[in-house]
Design an enzyme around this catalytic site. Structure first.
Site, PDB file in Angstrom:
ATOM      1  N   PRO A 124      35.430  40.471  39.863  1.00 20.07           N
ATOM      2  CA  PRO A 124      35.620  41.314  39.173  1.00 20.07           C
ATOM      3  C   PRO A 124      36.726  40.419  38.245  1.00 20.07           C
ATOM      4  CG  PRO A 124      37.126  41.441  41.466  1.00 20.07           C
ATOM      5  CD  PRO A 124      35.486  40.312  41.472  1.00 20.07           C
ATOM      6  N   LYS A 125      37.170  41.652  37.034  1.00 20.85           N
ATOM      7  CA  LYS A 125      38.455  41.164  36.631  1.00 20.85           C
ATOM      8  C   LYS A 125      39.378  42.257  36.859  1.00 20.85           C
ATOM      9  CE  LYS A 125      39.332  41.165  31.350  1.00 20.85           C
ATOM     10  NZ  LYS A 125      40.661  41.213  31.750  1.00 20.85           N
ATOM     11  N   VAL A 126      40.400  41.023  37.602  1.00 21.34           N
ATOM     12  CA  VAL A 126      41.732  41.901  38.461  1.00 21.34           C
ATOM     13  C   VAL A 126      42.533  42.045  37.032  1.00 21.34           C
ATOM     14  CG1 VAL A 126      43.656  41.564  40.281  1.00 21.34           C
ATOM     15  CG2 VAL A 126      41.068  40.866  40.503  1.00 21.34           C
ATOM     16  N   GLY A 279      37.001  45.342  34.599  1.00 20.24           N
ATOM     17  CA  GLY A 279      35.985  45.150  34.566  1.00 20.24           C
ATOM     18  C   GLY A 279      35.150  44.256  35.509  1.00 20.24           C
TER      19      GLY A 279
END
Length: 561
Positions: A124-126, A279
């Protein structure tokens, strides 16, 4: 509601050599608009990084930054000065540079990027603030903000106060450089439903302020890079988990193709997570040696972001529509944007008064989202163009008793009345939309809203743009309309009553309707004193009386003697 012909096209568009959609500004204006937006972004950026305060939503800032780059490319300007990184006050060098991540637009771009690459993983794009953690001899010795990727602020004192960040490590991690994201810890955050919450700005604010040590308890860390770490990804993840960086192991999945990436992306979008995301990031297990890492050159990883809940859209024109009741509504035409797979190219602003309060002109940048049933909604104006070229609204003399007859000034309300009478709420003329009514009116020059009843089949067939099948269908619909009951014709004439009230009145002829008093109308469902007075005004209107006599001559049920 129909669009007013007088509209302001304040910003024409052209395609640059790079394929970008560009405003057709003279060079002087282009330079001025670019400079103004660049300065505004720089000011917001400065406030964000120096004070930890977000003057604008993260998503809006990102989209306006992309818009600036687009404009710069349109005019062939160097984009290296775009203020997308924090002001360089920190002088602490990163032992390993932050590369940043390339953005992929869609699944096709993901497939293309993955082609020829192996041992791929997705995370996950934290959404938070990037940091470097340096461990030496098993202890956290330095923590550095991302800065410009090469050097940043020394955040060590603040980072040591965050309980979720391990202060000591062992084994291979005893002497290691880690890169990750400091994020706002959430319980059961569902991205699709809850959105971004301006998480990035909140984290930055906590790290910048000097008097909020207790607030740091709400921060977490997601490690996304271990430069020069184990080449084997499972081994890398295992060691990170043992050291206390368990989220990386839990949320890093092996993927073989774009379908698997898409499944993970959708799952994380709709599932409860402990952090905000925007994202996913796809990365190769095999990375170059850390001495080769440079800002903007990380070709072993790429991001596929979620589509924003709201899009910044450029206003291309302001238009006015006049409904059948004479109400003037303002509509903003937009350079098309995509929201939830829907192409949005116009948004309703509302009344002229509301438009004036919003102060929207062609060239402005507005934030648009989707309201209930996917209807575009204006959320805010995020950037105003220097030039304020606004159209003049049409005269406001229109009302519910105007434009039953055609005239130059009545064009749009007249068309609105035709569209209404053809709707299912009135005569139910299937296939008769606005375009068909405009074609008939422009060709045959209707005198009033019922002039179409006098058309012959040959006249309809000779209307430009009407194929044989369509003209025959229209002819049939017009003939069927003659058999509609009296109440349908009264609704077509826009009597200010609901269908239920009209049915309750029991009137089946114009003669009966003329005999009714205001007291009678007041007693009908949903009809008070004000509406009853409007019914009397409508009935006694000269144009309505003339139309009733014309319908009687056409032998329409209920209008004859």
């Amino acid at each position: 509601m129909r669009l007013w012909k007088s509209m302001a096209w304040g910003i024409l568009l052209w395609h640059s050599q790079s394929g970008a959609l560009c405003p057709a500004w003279p060079p002087a204006r282009a330079a001025e608009e670019i400079t103004r937006l660049q300065q505004q972004l720089a000011d917001w950026n400065d406030i964000y990084w120096k004070q930890g305060v977000s003057a604008v939503d993260d998503s809006v800032y990102d989209q306006l930054s992309a818009r600036l780059v687009q404009w710069q490319r349109c005019v062939g300007q160097d984009v290296s000065s775009t203020p997308v990184s924090p002001p360089l006050n920190g002088t602490t060098m990163h032992p390993v540079a932050h590369t940043g991540v390339r953005k992929l637009a869609d699944r096709q771009a993901v497939e293309q990027w993955m082609r020829g690459r192996s041992e791929l993983w997705v995370q996950p794009k934290v959404d938070g603030v990037a940091v470097t953690l340096v461990y030496q001899n098993g202890k956290l010795t330095r923590a550095i903000s991302r800065g410009n990727g090469l050097q940043g602020e020394d955040w060590t004192p603040k980072i040591r106060l965050i309980p979720s960040i391990p202060q000591t490590t062992q084994g291979a991690l005893a002497n290691a450089v880690l890169q990750g994201e400091i994020f706002l810890q959430r319980e059961g955050h569902i991205q699709q439903r809850m959105g971004g919450m301006n998480a990035r700005s909140k984290v930055a604010g906590m790290l910048m302020r000097q008097d909020n040590a207790s607030a740091l308890n709400s921060l977490g860390i997601f490690i996304w890079a271990w430069p020069d770490g184990p080449a084997n990804m499972p081994e890398r993840l295992s060691q990170l988990a043992k050291a206390g960086f368990s989220l990386t192991n839990k949320y890093t999945l092996a993927v073989k193709d774009a379908s698997e990436v898409e499944r993970a992306r959708q799952s994380w979008l709709t599932s409860a997570l402990p952090f905000v995301t925007d994202g996913v990031v796809i990365r190769m297990a095999k990375e170059p040696a850390s001495q080769h890492w440079r800002p903007g050159q990380g070709d072993w990883l790429a991001a596929w972001k979620y589509p924003p809940v709201a899009q910044v859209a450029q206003v291309s024109a302001i238009q006015f529509s006049v409904g059948k009741s004479g109400k003037i509504t303002v509509v903003a035409s937009l350079v098309p944007v995509i929201l939830d797979d829907k192409r949005v190219q116009r948004v309703n602003i509302g009344s002229v008064k509301r438009w004036e309060a919003w102060d929207i002109a062609p060239g402005d940048q507005i934030l648009v989202s989707l309201a209930g049933q996917g209807i575009p909604r204006l959320d805010e104006v995020v950037w105003r163009s220097r030039e304020r070229s606004k159209p003049v609204p049409p005269d406001s003399h229109f009302n519910s008793l105007t434009c039953f007859y055609a005239s130059a000034t009545c064009q749009e309300q007249f068309i609105s009345r035709l569209v209404w009478l053809g709707s299912r709420s009135a005569l139910g003329l299937d296939g008769m939309g606005e375009a068909s009514w405009r074609a008939l009116h422009q060709t045959h020059r209707f005198e009033h809203i019922f002039s179409w009843l006098a058309l012959t089949s040959a006249q309809i067939a000779n209307t430009p743009g009407f194929a044989k099948g369509k003209s025959e269908q229209i002819w049939r619909q017009f003939n069927l309309a003659r058999r509609q009951p009296f109440t349908r014709w009264i609704m077509a004439m826009d009597i200010p009553l609901t269908q239920a009230a009209l049915q309750a009145s029991g009137d089946r002829s114009w003669e009966q309707l003329l005999m009714r008093t205001e007291q009678h109308w007041r007693q009908l469902p949903a009809t008070g004193e004000r509406r009853a007075g409007r019914v009397i005004d409508w009935r006694d209107n000269p144009q309505i009386k003339t139309l009733s006599r014309w319908l009687a001559a056409q032998h329409i049920p209920g209008f004859g003697s």
